[in-house]
Write an enzyme that holds these catalytic residues in place. Sequence first.
Site, PDB file in Angstrom:
ATOM      1  N   GLY A   8       0.790  -1.230   0.000  1.00 32.43           N
ATOM      2  CA  GLY A   8       0.000   0.000   0.000  1.00 32.43           C
ATOM      3  C   GLY A   8       0.820   1.278   0.000  1.00 32.43           C
ATOM      4  CG  ASP A  42      18.558   2.702  -6.082  1.00 35.72           C
ATOM      5  OD1 ASP A  42      17.973   1.933  -5.308  1.00 35.72           O
ATOM      6  OD2 ASP A  42      19.612   2.390  -6.684  1.00 35.72           O
ATOM      7  CE  LYS A  72      20.015  -0.900  -5.007  1.00 34.76           C
ATOM      8  NZ  LYS A  72      20.796   0.335  -5.201  1.00 34.76           N
TER       9      LYS A  72
HETATM   10  N1  NAP Z   1      21.054  -3.310  -7.762  1.00 29.82           N
HETATM   11  C1  NAP Z   1      22.138  -3.351  -8.510  1.00 29.82           C
HETATM   12  O1  NAP Z   1      22.884  -4.332  -8.499  1.00 29.82           O
HETATM   13  C2  NAP Z   1      22.474  -2.166  -9.377  1.00 29.82           C
HETATM   14  C3  NAP Z   1      23.511  -2.243 -10.316  1.00 29.82           C
HETATM   15  C4  NAP Z   1      23.776  -1.130 -11.119  1.00 29.82           C
HETATM   16  C5  NAP Z   1      23.013   0.009 -10.995  1.00 29.82           C
HETATM   17  N2  NAP Z   1      22.013   0.077 -10.034  1.00 29.82           N
HETATM   18  C6  NAP Z   1      21.195   1.313  -9.832  1.00 29.82           C
HETATM   19  O2  NAP Z   1      20.678   1.742 -11.093  1.00 29.82           O
HETATM   20  C7  NAP Z   1      21.098   3.079 -11.347  1.00 29.82           C
HETATM   21  C8  NAP Z   1      21.268   3.325 -12.820  1.00 29.82           C
HETATM   22  O3  NAP Z   1      22.073   2.334 -13.406  1.00 29.82           O
HETATM   23  P1  NAP Z   1      23.370   2.634 -14.285  1.00 29.82           P
HETATM   24  O4  NAP Z   1      24.089   3.804 -13.782  1.00 29.82           O
HETATM   25  O5  NAP Z   1      24.076   1.326 -14.391  1.00 29.82           O
HETATM   26  O6  NAP Z   1      22.789   2.901 -15.767  1.00 29.82           O
HETATM   27  P2  NAP Z   1      21.927   4.025 -16.482  1.00 29.82           P
HETATM   28  O7  NAP Z   1      21.246   4.907 -15.518  1.00 29.82           O
HETATM   29  O8  NAP Z   1      21.134   3.314 -17.516  1.00 29.82           O
HETATM   30  O9  NAP Z   1      23.059   4.848 -17.269  1.00 29.82           O
HETATM   31  C9  NAP Z   1      23.945   5.712 -16.627  1.00 29.82           C
HETATM   32  C10 NAP Z   1      25.086   6.020 -17.587  1.00 29.82           C
HETATM   33  O10 NAP Z   1      24.599   6.684 -18.743  1.00 29.82           O
HETATM   34  C11 NAP Z   1      25.068   8.042 -18.775  1.00 29.82           C
HETATM   35  N3  NAP Z   1      23.889   8.876 -19.057  1.00 29.82           N
HETATM   36  C12 NAP Z   1      22.962   9.321 -18.179  1.00 29.82           C
HETATM   37  N4  NAP Z   1      21.986   9.996 -18.794  1.00 29.82           N
HETATM   38  C13 NAP Z   1      22.313  10.004 -20.115  1.00 29.82           C
HETATM   39  C14 NAP Z   1      21.699  10.555 -21.257  1.00 29.82           C
HETATM   40  N5  NAP Z   1      20.553  11.233 -21.152  1.00 29.82           N
HETATM   41  N6  NAP Z   1      22.297  10.358 -22.463  1.00 29.82           N
HETATM   42  C15 NAP Z   1      23.461   9.668 -22.552  1.00 29.82           C
HETATM   43  N7  NAP Z   1      24.097   9.120 -21.496  1.00 29.82           N
HETATM   44  C16 NAP Z   1      23.514   9.282 -20.281  1.00 29.82           C
HETATM   45  C17 NAP Z   1      25.658   8.310 -17.409  1.00 29.82           C
HETATM   46  O11 NAP Z   1      26.768   9.196 -17.501  1.00 29.82           O
HETATM   47  P3  NAP Z   1      26.752  10.650 -16.812  1.00 29.82           P
HETATM   48  O12 NAP Z   1      26.620  10.424 -15.321  1.00 29.82           O
HETATM   49  O13 NAP Z   1      28.057  11.235 -17.207  1.00 29.82           O
HETATM   50  O14 NAP Z   1      25.555  11.387 -17.393  1.00 29.82           O
HETATM   51  C18 NAP Z   1      26.123   6.916 -16.975  1.00 29.82           C
HETATM   52  O15 NAP Z   1      27.372   6.590 -17.550  1.00 29.82           O
HETATM   53  C19 NAP Z   1      22.391   3.195 -10.542  1.00 29.82           C
HETATM   54  O16 NAP Z   1      22.772   4.517 -10.299  1.00 29.82           O
HETATM   55  C20 NAP Z   1      22.006   2.467  -9.271  1.00 29.82           C
HETATM   56  O17 NAP Z   1      21.196   3.306  -8.470  1.00 29.82           O
HETATM   57  C21 NAP Z   1      21.754  -0.998  -9.240  1.00 29.82           C
END
Ligand code: NAP
Length: 290
Positions: A8, A42, A72
Site C-alpha cells: 500500500g 536509489d 541496499k
Molecule cells: N542493484 C544493482 O545491483 C544495481 C547495479 C547497477 C546500478 N544500479 C542502480 O541503477 C542506477 C542506474 O544504473 P546505471 O548507472 O548502471 O545505468 P543508467 O542509468 O542506464 O546509465 C547511466 C550512464 O549513462 C550516462 N547517461 C545518463 N543519462 C544520459 C543521457 N541522457 N544520455 C546519454 N548518457 C547518459 C551516465 O553518464 P553521466 O553520469 O556522465 O551522465 C552513466 O554513464 C544506478 O545509479 C544504481 O542506483 C543498481
Amino acid sequence: MNVTLNNGVEMPALGFGVFQTPPEVTSASVTAALGVGYRLIDTAASYFNEREVGEGIRQSGVDRSEVFIETKIWISDYGYDETLHAFEKSAGKLGVDQIDLLLLHQPVPTQFDTTVDAYRALEALLKDGRVRAIGVSNFMPDVLTALLDRTSVVPAVNQVELHPYFTEPDVQQANAGHGILTQAWSPMGGITSYRGGGQSTFDDPVIGRVAADHGKTPAQVMLRWHLQEGRSAIPKSVNPERIAANFDVFDFDLTADQLAAIDGLDTGVRGGPEPASVTPEAFGRDIPEA
Ligand SMILES: NC(=O)c1ccc[n+]([C@@H]2O[C@H](COP(=O)([O-])OP(=O)(O)OC[C@H]3O[C@@H](n4cnc5c(N)ncnc54)[C@H](OP(=O)(O)O)[C@@H]3O)[C@@H](O)[C@H]2O)c1
C-alpha cells in the site's frame, strides 16, 4: 507518477540512481535531481555515498517527507544481527530515522541461510516501522521462490538489470506473479556503454528512430518504455542537463508498435555479474560505521 507497492505504500515510478557517482559530486547531483522533480533516490551501502545523498536531500530544501529514500544492504553485512546493524549504519549516514525502501542488494546462493536471516531482519525492521517497505535486488525466479518459501513478507520490489538489450522476461513474469514490482537498474542500458565494447543502447538505430519520431532523445524513449510497461526505473547521471532531461518523460506516449520494437531488441546477454556468481569471497567489501 506514483506506483503503489504491494503493502500500500506509494513510491514514485521514476527515480534517481547514484551508483558510481563519486561522493564529492553526490550531494550536488541529488540536489539537482530534486530540483527538477525527482522524489525517489536509489543508493546502496556499497556505493559509499549514502552520507552525501543525505546531505543533498537536506541541501535541496525539499522536505524529507516528500523524498522516497531507497538503499541496499551489502552482502558482507548479511545475517540477522548484522543486517539490523547495517540498517543503523545506512540510516546514520543518510541522517534519517526511517528508510522508505530497504533492499538486499544480492542473494548469496553459497550462503543462502545467511541471506534468509538478512531478509528476516528486514521483516523485523518493517514490523518496527524503521522501514516503510522491503525488497530484494538481483533475485532470479528460483532464488526468489526459495526466499518466499522461508519468509513471510513478500518483497515489494525486485531491482534487476533491465534495459532494451536485456529485458529479463522470465524475471518480470515471476515478479508480477508474486505481486512484486520490477524496478530496472541500468534502465537506459548505461552498462552497455560504460562497460565498453559492443553496441551501446544510446546508439541503437531502432531506439534512435523512435526518438526522432517524438522529438525526444534515446534516453527519454527508454525511460518512457519502462514507465509504459509498468516498471520503476532509476536512471543515473552526474550531468545537470541529463539529470533534467531524464525526468522530462511525461509529455509523450510510445505506441504499442514502438514498445514492441524496443522489446524486440533483447539480446538475452546481461551486462552485470551473473547473480549466482556473487560470493563474499569475490565481492566482499567492508561497509564502514556511520
Ligand atoms: N542493484 C544493482 O545491483 C544495481 C547495479 C547497477 C546500478 N544500479 C542502480 O541503477 C542506477 C542506474 O544504473 P546505471 O548507472 O548502471 O545505468 P543508467 O542509468 O542506464 O546509465 C547511466 C550512464 O549513462 C550516462 N547517461 C545518463 N543519462 C544520459 C543521457 N541522457 N544520455 C546519454 N548518457 C547518459 C551516465 O553518464 P553521466 O553520469 O556522465 O551522465 C552513466 O554513464 C544506478 O545509479 C544504481 O542506483 C543498481
